[in-house]
Design an enzyme around this catalytic site. Structure first.
Site, PDB file in Angstrom:
ATOM      1  N   GLU A   1      25.801  96.048  51.794  1.00 28.33           N
ATOM      2  CA  GLU A   1      25.898  96.901  52.702  1.00 28.33           C
ATOM      3  C   GLU A   1      24.458  97.518  53.162  1.00 28.33           C
ATOM      4  O   GLU A   1      24.466  98.499  54.142  1.00 28.33           O
ATOM      5  CB  GLU A   1      26.646  98.176  52.243  1.00 28.33           C
ATOM      6  CG  GLU A   1      25.980  98.922  50.806  1.00 28.33           C
ATOM      7  CD  GLU A   1      25.951  98.189  49.447  1.00 28.33           C
ATOM      8  OE1 GLU A   1      26.567  97.164  49.606  1.00 28.33           O
ATOM      9  OE2 GLU A   1      25.451  98.666  48.579  1.00 28.33           O
TER      10      GLU A   1
ATOM     11  N   HIS B   1      26.882  99.265  46.634  1.00 23.73           N
ATOM     12  CA  HIS B   1      27.047 100.901  46.513  1.00 23.73           C
ATOM     13  C   HIS B   1      26.691 101.621  45.268  1.00 23.73           C
ATOM     14  O   HIS B   1      27.112 102.046  44.816  1.00 23.73           O
ATOM     15  CB  HIS B   1      28.563 101.049  46.905  1.00 23.73           C
ATOM     16  CG  HIS B   1      29.110 100.544  48.248  1.00 23.73           C
ATOM     17  ND1 HIS B   1      28.862 101.050  49.391  1.00 23.73           N
ATOM     18  CD2 HIS B   1      29.717  99.232  48.348  1.00 23.73           C
ATOM     19  CE1 HIS B   1      29.310 100.330  50.533  1.00 23.73           C
ATOM     20  NE2 HIS B   1      30.007  99.357  49.722  1.00 23.73           N
TER      21      HIS B   1
ATOM     22  N   LYS C   1      32.622  92.321  45.229  1.00 24.36           N
ATOM     23  CA  LYS C   1      32.761  93.877  44.892  1.00 24.36           C
ATOM     24  C   LYS C   1      31.360  93.855  43.911  1.00 24.36           C
ATOM     25  O   LYS C   1      30.797  92.824  43.193  1.00 24.36           O
ATOM     26  CB  LYS C   1      33.979  94.084  43.940  1.00 24.36           C
ATOM     27  CG  LYS C   1      35.046  94.614  44.855  1.00 24.36           C
ATOM     28  CD  LYS C   1      34.700  95.632  45.835  1.00 24.36           C
ATOM     29  CE  LYS C   1      35.773  96.448  46.256  1.00 24.36           C
ATOM     30  NZ  LYS C   1      35.406  97.388  47.234  1.00 24.36           N
TER      31      LYS C   1
ATOM     32  N   TYR D   1      28.390  93.241  47.598  1.00 28.60           N
ATOM     33  CA  TYR D   1      28.242  94.682  47.771  1.00 28.60           C
ATOM     34  C   TYR D   1      27.961  95.285  46.432  1.00 28.60           C
ATOM     35  O   TYR D   1      28.402  94.875  45.373  1.00 28.60           O
ATOM     36  CB  TYR D   1      29.747  95.080  48.211  1.00 28.60           C
ATOM     37  CG  TYR D   1      30.036  94.951  49.646  1.00 28.60           C
ATOM     38  CD1 TYR D   1      29.526  95.350  50.723  1.00 28.60           C
ATOM     39  CD2 TYR D   1      31.300  94.062  49.888  1.00 28.60           C
ATOM     40  CE1 TYR D   1      29.971  94.899  51.849  1.00 28.60           C
ATOM     41  CE2 TYR D   1      31.710  93.818  51.007  1.00 28.60           C
ATOM     42  CZ  TYR D   1      31.093  94.083  52.143  1.00 28.60           C
ATOM     43  OH  TYR D   1      31.387  93.967  53.432  1.00 28.60           O
TER      44      TYR D   1
ATOM     45  N   ASP E   1      37.272 106.569  53.010  1.00 25.70           N
ATOM     46  CA  ASP E   1      36.230 105.903  51.743  1.00 25.70           C
ATOM     47  C   ASP E   1      35.127 107.037  51.965  1.00 25.70           C
ATOM     48  O   ASP E   1      34.307 106.726  50.995  1.00 25.70           O
ATOM     49  CB  ASP E   1      35.940 104.458  52.133  1.00 25.70           C
ATOM     50  CG  ASP E   1      35.170 104.323  53.289  1.00 25.70           C
ATOM     51  OD1 ASP E   1      35.531 105.062  54.369  1.00 25.70           O
ATOM     52  OD2 ASP E   1      34.477 103.352  53.471  1.00 25.70           O
TER      53      ASP E   1
ATOM     54  N   ARG F   1      39.958  89.135  47.316  1.00 30.92           N
ATOM     55  CA  ARG F   1      38.779  88.574  48.091  1.00 30.92           C
ATOM     56  C   ARG F   1      37.975  87.773  46.948  1.00 30.92           C
ATOM     57  O   ARG F   1      38.227  87.634  45.995  1.00 30.92           O
ATOM     58  CB  ARG F   1      38.033  89.297  48.971  1.00 30.92           C
ATOM     59  CG  ARG F   1      38.643  89.915  49.974  1.00 30.92           C
ATOM     60  CD  ARG F   1      37.869  91.120  50.639  1.00 30.92           C
ATOM     61  NE  ARG F   1      37.539  92.335  49.886  1.00 30.92           N
ATOM     62  CZ  ARG F   1      36.926  93.324  50.184  1.00 30.92           C
ATOM     63  NH1 ARG F   1      36.140  93.504  51.402  1.00 30.92           N
ATOM     64  NH2 ARG F   1      36.597  94.218  49.221  1.00 30.92           N
TER      65      ARG F   1
HETATM   66  N1  LIG Z   1      39.342 102.405  54.354  1.00 27.25           N
HETATM   67  C1  LIG Z   1      38.725 101.261  54.590  1.00 27.25           C
HETATM   68  O1  LIG Z   1      39.214 100.441  53.956  1.00 27.25           O
HETATM   69  C2  LIG Z   1      37.600 101.294  55.365  1.00 27.25           C
HETATM   70  C3  LIG Z   1      37.149 100.037  55.897  1.00 27.25           C
HETATM   71  C4  LIG Z   1      35.949  99.795  56.751  1.00 27.25           C
HETATM   72  C5  LIG Z   1      35.368 101.103  57.318  1.00 27.25           C
HETATM   73  N2  LIG Z   1      35.768 102.366  56.886  1.00 27.25           N
HETATM   74  C6  LIG Z   1      35.133 103.411  57.004  1.00 27.25           C
HETATM   75  O2  LIG Z   1      35.623 103.903  58.444  1.00 27.25           O
HETATM   76  C7  LIG Z   1      34.549 104.854  59.105  1.00 27.25           C
HETATM   77  C8  LIG Z   1      34.132 104.244  60.405  1.00 27.25           C
HETATM   78  O3  LIG Z   1      33.240 103.063  60.212  1.00 27.25           O
HETATM   79  P1  LIG Z   1      32.670 102.432  61.514  1.00 27.25           P
HETATM   80  O4  LIG Z   1      32.137 101.007  60.836  1.00 27.25           O
HETATM   81  O5  LIG Z   1      33.448 102.309  62.700  1.00 27.25           O
HETATM   82  O6  LIG Z   1      31.315 103.323  61.563  1.00 27.25           O
HETATM   83  P2  LIG Z   1      30.696 103.598  63.051  1.00 27.25           P
HETATM   84  O7  LIG Z   1      29.306 104.243  62.766  1.00 27.25           O
HETATM   85  O8  LIG Z   1      30.460 102.259  63.784  1.00 27.25           O
HETATM   86  O9  LIG Z   1      31.208 104.592  63.933  1.00 27.25           O
HETATM   87  C9  LIG Z   1      31.441 105.983  63.630  1.00 27.25           C
HETATM   88  C10 LIG Z   1      31.558 106.664  65.234  1.00 27.25           C
HETATM   89  O10 LIG Z   1      32.064 108.044  64.676  1.00 27.25           O
HETATM   90  C11 LIG Z   1      31.466 108.756  65.853  1.00 27.25           C
HETATM   91  N3  LIG Z   1      31.454 110.054  65.280  1.00 27.25           N
HETATM   92  C12 LIG Z   1      30.738 110.712  64.312  1.00 27.25           C
HETATM   93  N4  LIG Z   1      31.292 112.179  64.118  1.00 27.25           N
HETATM   94  C13 LIG Z   1      32.274 112.321  65.223  1.00 27.25           C
HETATM   95  C14 LIG Z   1      33.057 113.305  65.610  1.00 27.25           C
HETATM   96  N5  LIG Z   1      33.128 114.450  64.995  1.00 27.25           N
HETATM   97  N6  LIG Z   1      34.070 112.926  66.505  1.00 27.25           N
HETATM   98  C15 LIG Z   1      34.189 111.855  67.250  1.00 27.25           C
HETATM   99  N7  LIG Z   1      33.323 110.926  66.610  1.00 27.25           N
HETATM  100  C16 LIG Z   1      32.399 111.045  65.777  1.00 27.25           C
HETATM  101  C17 LIG Z   1      29.973 108.257  65.777  1.00 27.25           C
HETATM  102  O11 LIG Z   1      29.460 108.650  67.220  1.00 27.25           O
HETATM  103  C18 LIG Z   1      30.471 106.699  65.760  1.00 27.25           C
HETATM  104  O12 LIG Z   1      30.490 106.175  67.155  1.00 27.25           O
HETATM  105  C19 LIG Z   1      33.500 104.895  58.043  1.00 27.25           C
HETATM  106  O13 LIG Z   1      34.014 106.109  57.153  1.00 27.25           O
HETATM  107  C20 LIG Z   1      33.752 103.735  57.022  1.00 27.25           C
HETATM  108  O14 LIG Z   1      33.243 103.846  55.879  1.00 27.25           O
HETATM  109  C21 LIG Z   1      36.763 102.431  55.826  1.00 27.25           C
END
Ligand SMILES: NC(=O)c1ccc[n+]([C@@H]2O[C@H](COP(=O)([O-])OP(=O)(O)OC[C@H]3O[C@@H](n4cnc5c(N)ncnc54)[C@H](O)[C@@H]3O)[C@@H](O)[C@H]2O)c1
Length: 371
Positions: A118, A96, A75, A94, A270, A15
């Site tokens: 973030e 972190h 980054k 970003y 992550d 990116r």
């Molecule tokens: N791997 C990647 O490249 C990447 C990229 C972006 C985001 N992420 C990760 O994805 C995850 C989700 O991010 P987001 O932006 O959607 O967050 P978000 O806060 O929008 O959504 C998280 C949801 O999880 C729900 N939740 C919490 N505990 C729960 C449980 N026990 N059962 C069911 N639901 C539950 C919450 O109520 C909320 O609605 C985060 O860990 C984020 O860091 C990873």
């Protein structure tokens, strides 16, 4: 202001901090934009696109850092980049910082002013500069999951949408936030039978109101999860508990209750991952098998679609970047408390409470720096 955008140097990062369109908007407001040569190549933007936007192409990162008043990146600055930051320079990217004491120390030492994507907030309590990457990861999850479901990749050999006479794949999405909603939308669009689990009733009501019959939703409990995974072809992990490691929602023992060749896509990797058997993988080697269940656990999913991710991130950062460039950080943060929430470091002082708590460093209230 002189706005500098160096080429990203973190491994596997394609990116870039500024698109040609963002550069053009800055130039139109009288700013000078300095782009390191080939900075946009990984996202499909060549030097000519930036020149057409009115930017100048600069040969080296050293020159970009030495000349620019504000550095715009993707980054966190790497060690060699941190050495080039100077007192009074503005850094917008970003960061972190909480798990990264070395970077925090170097930023404090540099005397720069650092605003972290973030931690910038919005009026709805969201994180507007994280949301675009969650949207990308969410929409990508069923795409990589469906590839993993193919026989040659170790999957069950099930087609997402089925065909006339053959039912669709069953997809369970755990967590119905930004990632989960976008994952559910795309999986349903591919024709799969989708159920979203969440712990938040307001969120389930929202999903029900907005998406109606497009996908099912259910309250998330250990019992509901245990039952649903037995018939699932794909489970997408998308939970987040702010400030905490992801809870483990599927144990290793439970894998034996799933169908052989079913797929787990752990987007929450992550934050440590929400399946006991998840371990972070890379785009070069994204999937692995545990007890006959295929796992996809790439920690930087948006990197796979660098061009889409760059443009999505650029759309979200651009208004803040323009405000910082036109007003200077102090006035821009005075005018916008959500941008002020992004201030993490200023002139050798840490200004973000959670980072201070994590690293045991004294924090200065950012509002006291504005006068
Ligand atoms: N791997 C990647 O490249 C990447 C990229 C972006 C985001 N992420 C990760 O994805 C995850 C989700 O991010 P987001 O932006 O959607 O967050 P978000 O806060 O929008 O959504 C998280 C949801 O999880 C729900 N939740 C919490 N505990 C729960 C449980 N026990 N059962 C069911 N639901 C539950 C919450 O109520 C909320 O609605 C985060 O860990 C984020 O860091 C990873």
């Amino acid at each position: 202001m002189k706005i500098g955008c160096p080429k990203e140097i973190k491994p596997q990062e394609f990116r870039v901090g500024m698109t040609p369109n963002a550069a053009q908007e800055a130039v139109a407001r009288g700013h000078e934009v300095l782009i390191e040569t080939n900075a946009g190549i990984g996202s499909g933007f060549d030097n000519d696109a930036y020149i057409a936007a009115g930017a100048r192409i600069i040969d080296t990162a050293e020159e970009v850092f030495a000349t620019a008043d504000m550095i715009v990146k993707v980054k966190e600055p790497q060690a060699v980049e941190r050495k080039m930051l100077r007192e009074g320079q503005l850094l917008f990217t970003y960061l972190h910082l909480a798990p990264d004491p070395d970077q925090t120390h170097d930023l404090l030492e540099s005397g720069c002013t650092a605003i972290a994507y973030e931690t910038v907030t919005d009026a709805n309590g969201g994180l507007p500069l994280l949301a675009p990457m969650s949207e990308v990861a969410g929409r990508l999850a069923p795409q990589v999951g469906s590839w993993t479901l193919q026989k040659a990749n170790g999957g069950r050999g099930v087609l997402m949408g089925g065909v006339p006479g053959v039912g669709p794949a069953k997809v369970i999405v755990i967590g119905g936030g930004v990632v989960g909603t976008h994952a559910a939308k795309i999986a349903a669009g591919m024709g799969a039978d989708v159920t979203v689990l969440d712990r938040s009733l307001p969120r389930l009501r929202y999903l029900d109101d907005v998406f109606g019959d497009t996908f099912n939703n259910q309250y998330s409990t250990a019992g509901a999860t245990a039952e649903l995974i037995q018939t699932a072809d794909m489970v997408i992990g998308a939970v987040l508990i702010p400030g905490a490691a992801a809870p483990k929602l599927i144990s290793r023992e439970q894998l034996s209750t799933m169908k052989p060749g079913a797929v787990l896509v752990d987007v929450a990797i992550d934050q440590g991952g929400c399946f006991e058997t998840s371990k972070a993988t890379t785009h070069a080697d994204p999937i692995y098998d545990v007890d006959g269940i295929m796992h996809y656990c790439v920690a930087n999913m948006p990197g796979a679609v660098a061009r889409t991710s760059t443009i999505a991130l650029g759309n979200a950062t651009m208004p803040f970047m323009l405000s910082l460039a036109s007003k200077g950080w102090k006035q821009a943060c005075k005018d916008d408390a959500h941008l002020l929430a992004g201030l993490n470091v200023h002139a050798g002082k840490l200004t973000y409470e959670a980072v201070g708590t994590a690293l045991n460093i004294d924090v200065v209230d950012p509002t006291t720096l504005l006068n």
